[in-house]
Design an enzyme around this catalytic site. Structure first.
Site, short mmCIF file in Angstrom:
data_model
loop_
_atom_site.label_atom_id
_atom_site.label_comp_id
_atom_site.label_asym_id
_atom_site.label_seq_id
_atom_site.Cartn_x
_atom_site.Cartn_y
_atom_site.Cartn_z
N GLY A 27 -0.57 8.90 16.23
CA GLY A 27 -0.77 7.84 15.40
C GLY A 27 -1.05 6.64 15.64
O GLY A 27 -0.71 6.33 16.79
N VAL A 39 1.71 5.39 17.76
CA VAL A 39 2.73 6.33 18.02
C VAL A 39 2.64 7.35 18.80
O VAL A 39 1.61 7.98 18.86
CB VAL A 39 3.18 6.78 16.43
CG1 VAL A 39 4.45 7.79 16.59
CG2 VAL A 39 3.17 5.66 15.49
N LYS A 95 7.23 4.74 18.97
CA LYS A 95 6.18 3.85 18.01
C LYS A 95 6.34 2.55 19.04
O LYS A 95 7.52 1.90 19.01
CB LYS A 95 6.53 3.44 16.77
CG LYS A 95 5.89 2.42 16.16
CD LYS A 95 6.14 2.02 14.63
CE LYS A 95 5.41 3.03 13.94
NZ LYS A 95 5.61 2.99 12.52
N ASP A 149 5.09 -0.05 1.88
CA ASP A 149 3.78 0.52 2.08
C ASP A 149 4.01 2.29 2.12
O ASP A 149 3.75 2.88 2.82
CB ASP A 149 3.42 0.29 3.72
CG ASP A 149 2.06 0.70 3.84
OD1 ASP A 149 1.24 1.07 2.95
OD2 ASP A 149 1.70 0.94 5.05
#
Ligand SMILES: *[C@@H]1O[C@H](CO)[C@@H](O)[C@H](O)[C@H]1NC(C)=O
Ligand SMILES: *[C@@H]1O[C@H](CO)[C@@H](O)[C@H](O)[C@H]1NC(C)=O
Ligand SMILES: *[C@@H]1O[C@H](CO)[C@@H](O)[C@H](O)[C@H]1NC(C)=O
Ligand SMILES: *[C@@H]1O[C@H](CO)[C@@H](O)[C@H](O)[C@H]1NC(C)=O
Ligand SMILES: *[C@@H]1O[C@H](CO)[C@@H](O)[C@H](O)[C@H]1NC(C)=O
Ligand SMILES: *[C@@H]1O[C@H](CO)[C@@H](O)[C@H](O)[C@H]1NC(C)=O
Ligand SMILES: *[C@@H]1O[C@H](CO)[C@@H](O)[C@H](O)[C@H]1NC(C)=O
Length: 838
Positions: free
Chosen positions: A529, A536, A550, A647
Site C-alpha cells: 500500500g 506500507v 508503515k 479519514d
C-alpha cells in the site's frame, strides 16, 4: 434541603493569584490560590465546609463556575488540615519524584499519592495538570500519566471515568460517601462491584449490602440519556478481548457544556444529577437508587418479593411470597414487618425428580455461585443433580467476542434473598426447585425441555424488549428515572481487567535493521500500500510473525519523544474492530509503525464488485457495519483518549479471515502532532466524498466529522456504490443525493445492492439507510453520536428522527480536484489524501 448549601468556600480567590492549569515542582499550591483547568470547568484548591469550627481545610476539586460550591473530589478527606493561620497553613507540593504531597505548616504529611516513579531531573520536571474533565493528572516529563485522580474517586463519578472492577483481582475503586453533607470524611456507604462474583453492583452500608443492582446478563448497554429533548450523556459498554467497562461520557465534546455527575450521598443514595444553568441554577436530580423501600436489599426477606406502585394511592411497598411459599410468620407479615420472609407451603418430597418452576421477569436473587463453562442444559443438570441446589438461572454473555467464558450458569444453594419481580422487560428466568405432585411432575419434565430449548431466544427477546422500553421512554426522565439509574447499575457490574495491566503494557521498540530484514530491504514486491503518510510493506519478523510495516515519509511536526509517546498511546487502544499497532521504530530519520497483518482485503475491495457470486451477502455486510461502528465508539468515547479518525473510508477498513472489520490508520493525525480537539486546523487529512463539509471547507473537525464519513460508508455498503465513482448514478451527482432522493420518494429499498437481494433483510437495510442519512446531515449537531448509532443498529426497534437534507462536499473546480480524487482513490488500499488547506 439541598445539601450543597452546607458547603461554602472560604479563602478561595485572592485577586492577586493568577490561575494556572498546572502545578510544577517548587511552586506549591497554598491557601488562596487555585489551579483552574484550561477551559475553566474545574478548579483545584483548598476549601472548608462552613459548619466546622475550627475550620477544617480540605484539598479538593470543584466545578469552577457552579455556585454553590460543588466538590467532586477530596484528597485529604480523612485528615483535614486545621486552622488557616499563616504558620500552620497547608500546601500541596509536587515533588521531584512526581508524588503529590499535601502537608501542613509543620511539615506533617496529611495526604500523598503513592507514585514512586523517579523522574530523571535531566529530562525535565514532572507536572500536575488539572484537565477540563476534572481529572488531576501527574505527568512525567515525557507526557506519560503517572497518577490521576480519576483512578481514585471519592464520592463522585464524572464523565470520562470508567466504571467497573477488575475481574482477576476482584477489586475495583469504590465510591465512598461523605459522612454528612458538610463533612467529607469517609461515611458509612460505599458503592462498587461485588468482589465475590464481579457480576453485580452493591451499595453497602458499612459491610452490609444496602442496595443491589441486577445481575449482569451480557446485555450490551449503549444508550443516550435525554432530558427535555436534549441529550445529556452516553453510557456504553466498551468491550474488547481484554477489557470491558462502562464508559459514561458527556454528550458533547465540549466538556463544560453539560454537567452531569453521579454522587453517592451521605444517606446512601446513588444520585444522578445534572446542572440546570438556566433560571434555577441548581442541581436537578434525574434519578436515584434506592428510590423506595422495594429497592433496599432483602426488604422482603428470603423468598419474598416486593411490589411497589408509583400511584399516589398505593405508594407503600408490600411484600408477597414467591409461588409455592407462605409467610414464615403471618402476624409479623400482616403488621408490615417482612424481614423473616417466607417458607415453602409444602416440604420438598425429595429432590431426585429435579423438577423446576420457571419464574419469569425476575431480577435474580443474591448469593449465587457461578459454575463455569456450562451450556444451558448442563447448567440445568448441575442444579437438578444436587439436592442442595434450590434454583438456577442461565444467560449467555457472548454478545462480544470475549475470549473469556461466556456462559453464565448461576446456581443457588440456600434461601433466595433479594429476588425481585421486575416484569418481562429487563427480567430474567429463574428456575426454582418446585413441589408439585408426582403426576404433574412428569409432565413438567416433558414440557420443560422444549421450553428450555427456546429459552435462549426468549432471553434475547427480553433483552431487546428491555432495551426498547428503556430507550423508548427515555424522554420522560422523571417517570422512568429508576430504570435509567438501574441501567447504569446493571452495566457497571462488569468483569474488568485490572487497570494496571494496561498501564504496564510495554510497547516493544523494534530495531531498524530488523525491519530491513523483515521487509527484505523494503522490497517493492512486498509493498502492499501507499498513501499520504508513507508506504506500507508486508514483513515477517524473526519469530515468523507477519506484520504490516508503515514507513512514514512525511516529516512529522513532532519530536522523537512526543512521537514515541503518541505511538504508545495509540498502541494502548485495543479493540477487536481496530487494527492493532504492535510496535514502532525510530532511528535517525526513519519512523516506522508496525501493525498486525491482515491477509484479507480491505472493505472497498470486498463490496465494490460487480461479480454477483463474489459479493458479500447481507448478514456479513450488516456485521461489518456494526463492527466499524463499535470500533468508532471505542475511538471516540474511550475515556482517556478521544481519537478522531478523520479519514474513515472503505479502504481504511480491513477484513480479517472471518470477515470481521478492523479500522486502520486511526490516530495518524495524533502521531503527526495535530491538535485533536474540535478545532480549526490548517491541515486537512481526508478523502473527498467522505469528508464532512465543515471539515473539507473550514478544517473544523470533531467526532461528528467521523460520523459523517461513517454515514457515507454505510450507504456504500448497502448500495455497493462507491461514493467517489466517476459515473453519475441515475442522473444524480453522487450517492448521497441519490440515496436522499430515493428516501424522499419512499423508494429507499431501491438503493440496496442488487447482488444481495436474496440474502437481504429489508428492515435491516432500511434501518441502515435511515441511519446513514442521519449521519450525513449538514448540521453536525443533528448527526447522532456513534454510541447511539451502535445502539440503533443493535436494537433496531426505536423511532428515529427523520433525516434533514444531507450535505455533500463537491469540489468546485471539478476538473482538477476530481482528478486528484480519482488518483488517490484508485484501488489503493492504504490511500490517504493529504492536502494543505487554505
Ligand atoms: C529536585 O530537583 C532540583 C533540581 O531540578 C534539585 O535542586 C532539588 O534538590 C531536588 N529536590 C529533591 C527533594 O530531590
Ligand atoms: C516516560 O517516563 C516514565 C517515567 O517517568 C517512564 O517509565 C517511561 O518509560 C517513559 N516513556 C518513554 C517513552 O520514554
Ligand atoms: C446503616 O447501618 C447502621 C448500623 O450499622 C444503621 O444504624 C443505619 O440505619 C443504616 N442506614 C440505613 C440507611 O439503612
Ligand atoms: C425539563 O423541563 C421542565 C419543564 O420545562 C423543567 O421543569 C425541568 O426542570 C427540566 N429538567 C431539566 C433537567 O432541565
Ligand atoms: C468448556 O467445555 C467444553 C466441553 O464441555 C470444552 O470443549 C471447552 O474447552 C471448555 N472451555 C473452557 C474455556 O474451559
Ligand atoms: C451464546 O451465544 C452465541 C451467539 O449468540 C452462540 O454462538 C453460543 O453458542 C451461545 N452459547 C451458549 C452456551 O448457548
Ligand atoms: C452440591 O452443591 C454444593 C454447593 O455448591 C456442593 O458443595 C456439593 O459438593 C454439591 N454436591 C454434589 C454431589 O455435587
Amino acid at each position: 434541603m439541598n445539601w450543597l448549601a452546607f458547603v461554602t468556600a472560604i479563602l478561595l480567590f485572592l485577586p492577586a493569584c493568577v490561575a494556572d492549569d498546572k502545578l510544577i515542582p517548587r511552586k506549591p499550591l497554598s491557601i488562596g490560590s487555585t489551579v483552574v483547568s484550561n477551559a475553566g470547568a474545574f478548579a483545584l484548591g483548598f476549601f472548608s465546609p462552613a459548619n466546622s469550627t475550627p475550620p477544617n481545610l480540605y484539598l479538593g476539586i470543584w466545578y469552577n463556575d457552579v455556585s454553590p460550591l460543588t466538590v467532586v473530589w477530596v484528597a485529604n478527606r480523612a485528615a483535614p488540615a486545621q486552622g488557616a493561620g499563616a504558620s500552620s497553613a497547608p500546601s500541596l507540593t509536587l515533588a521531584n519524584t512526581s508524588a503529590l504531597v499535601l502537608s501542613d505548616g509543620d511539615g506533617r504529611v496529611l495526604w500523598s499519592t503513592t507514585t514512586n516513579d523517579v523522574v530523571a531531573t535531566t529530562a525535565g520536571a514532572p507536572v500536575a495538570v488539572l484537565a477540563n474533565t476534572g481529572n488531576l493528572v501527574v505527568q512525567s516529563p515525557n507526557g506519560t500519566a503517572l497518577w490521576q485522580s480519576f483512578d481514585h474517586p471519592t464520592d463522585t463519578y464524572l464523565p470520562g471515568m470508567k466504571l467497573g472492577m477488575s475481574y482477576r483481582t476482584r477489586a475495583g475503586e469504590r465510591l465512598v460517601s461523605w459522612s454528612s453533607p458538610g463533612d467529607p470524611s469517609p461515611g458509612s456507604f460505599s458503592y462498587g462491584g461485588d468482589p465475590d462474583t464481579s457480576l453485580q453492583i452493591f451499595i453497602w452500608n458499612q459491610s452490609r449490602p444496602y442496595c443491589r443492582s441486577a445481575v449482569w446478563n451480557g446485555n450490551p448497554i449503549s444508550s443516550q440519556l435525554m432530558v427535555n429533548g436534549s441529550s445529556l450523556m452516553y453510557l456504553s459498554v466498551v468491550d474488547d478481548d481484554d477489557e470491558i467497562y462502562l464508559s459514561f461520557v458527556d454528550s458533547d465534546d465540549r466538556q463544560a457544556r453539560t454537567r452531569v455527575r453521579y454522587v453517592l450521598s451521605s444517606s446512601g443514595k446513588l444520585q444522578l444529577l445534572a446542572w440546570d444553568g438556566g433560571g434555577a441554577s441548581e442541581w436537578k436530580k434525574l434519578g436515584e437508587m434506592p428510590s423506595h423501600e422495594c429497592e433496599r436489599y432483602g426488604y422482603c426477606g428470603p423468598y419474598g418479593q416486593c411490589y411497589y406502585s408509583d400511584s399516589a394511592s398505593a405508594a407503600a411497598p408490600t411484600c408477597r411470597c414467591i409461588d409455592g411459599f407462605e409467610p414464615r410468620s403471618k402476624e409479623e407479615w400482616s403488621s408490615g414487618r417482612f424481614s423473616q420472609g417466607c417458607r415453602r407451603t409444602e416440604e420438598l418430597p425429595g429432590c431426585a425428580a429435579g423438577e423446576f418452576l420457571a419464574l419469569q421477569g425476575m431480577q435474580l436473587p443474591d448469593k449465587f455461585l457461578r459454575v463455569g463453562n456450562k451450556t444451558f442444559h448442563e447448567c440445568a443438570a448441575e442444579c437438578a443433580g444436587n439436592c442442595s441446589c434450590t434454583a438456577y438461572a442461565y444467560a449467555n454473555l457472548s454478545s462480544s467476542s470475549s475470549k473469556r467464558d461466556a456462559t453464565r450458569c448461576l446456581v443457588w444453594t440456600g434461601e433466595l434473598i433479594d429476588a425481585q419481580r421486575v416484569g418481562t422487560a429487563g427480567g430474567e428466568r429463574l428456575y426454582l426447585r418446585a413441589t408439585t405432585g408426582k403426576r404433574k411432575q412428569r409432565n413438567a419434565v416433558k414440557i420443560a425441555v422444549p421450553v428450555l430449548l427456546g429459552s435462549m431466544l426468549i432471553v434475547t427477546c427480553v433483552t431487546l424488549l428491555w432495551f426498547c422500553v428503556f430507550r423508548g421512554k427515555k424522554r420522560s426522565v422523571k417517570k422512568h428515572k429508576k430504570t435509567q439509574v438501574q441501567g447504569v447499575l446493571t452495566a457497571t457490574a462488569l468483569e474488568l481487567k485490572e487497570a494496571n495491566t494496561t498501564h504496564d503494557h510495554e510497547l516493544p521498540f523494534v530495531k531498524f535493521d530488523d525491519i530491513v530484514t523483515a521487509t527484505n530491504n523494503f522490497s517493492k514486491s512486498l509493498m502492499i500500500g501507499q498513501g499520504g503518510f508513507g508506504k506500507v510493506y508486508k514483513g515477517m519478523l524473526q519469530g515468523g510473525q507477519e506484520v504490516a510495516v508503515k514507513r512514514l515519509s512525511r516529516d512529522s511536526d513532532q519530536g522523537i519523544v512526543e512521537f514515541r509517546n503518541e505511538v504508545i498511546l495509540i498502541a494502548k487502544l485495543q479493540h477487536r474492530n481496530l487494527v492493532q499497532l504492535l510496535s514502532c521504530c525510530v532511528e535517525g530519520q526513519e519512523k516506522l509503525l508496525i501493525y498486525e497483518y491482515l491477509p484479507n482485503k480491505s472493505l472497498d475491495a470486498a463490496i465494490f464488485k460487480s461479480e454477483r457470486d463474489l459479493a458479500l451477502d447481507w448478514p456479513t455486510r450488516f456485521r461489518i457495519i456494526k463492527g466499524v461502528a463499535r470500533g468508532l465508539v471505542y475511538l471516540h468515547h474511550d475515556s482517556r483518549l478521544t481519537i478522531i479518525h478523520r479519514d474513515l473510508k472503505a479502504s481504511n477498513v480491513l477484513l480479517d479471515s472471518e470477515m470481521r472489520p478492523k479500522i486502520a490508520d486511526f490516530g495518524m493525525a495524533r502521531i503527526f502532532g495535530d491538535n485533536q480537539q474540535n478545532a480549526n486546523t490548517r491541515r486537512v487529512v481526508g478523502t473527498y466524498g467522505y469528508m464532512a463539509p465543515e471539515y473539507a471547507m473550514e478544517g473544523i473537525f470533531s467526532v461528528k466529522t467521523d460520523v459523517y464519513s461513517f454515514g457515507v460508508l454505510l450507504l456504500e455498503v448497502v448500495s455497493g456504490v462507491k461514493i467517489s465513482t466517476i459515473d453519475r448514478i441515475m442522473d444524480f451527482p453522487n450517492l448521497i443525493v441519490y440515496a436522499w432522493s430515493l428516501w424522499m420518494g419512499g423508494k429507499a429499498k431501491d438503493l440496496t445492492d442488487l447482488n444481495i437481494t436474496e440474502s437481504c433483510i429489508m428492515d435491516e437495510a432500511l434501518l441502515c439507510i435511515h441511519v446513514g442519512l442521519l449521519c450525513v446531515q449538514e448540521n453536525p449537531d443533528d448527526r447522532p453520536l456513534m454510541s447511539s448509532v451502535v445502539s440503533i443498529l443493535e436494537n433496531g426497534c426505536t423511532t428515529l428522527p427523520t433525516p434533514n437534507h444531507p450535505a455533500y462536499f463537491a469540489p468546485r473546480n471539478n476538473g482538477a480536484d476530481q482528478r486528484r480524487d480519482n488518483v488517490f482513490n484508485s484501488g489503493n488500499e492504504m490511500t490517504i489524501t493529504v492536502m494543505e488547506g487554505r
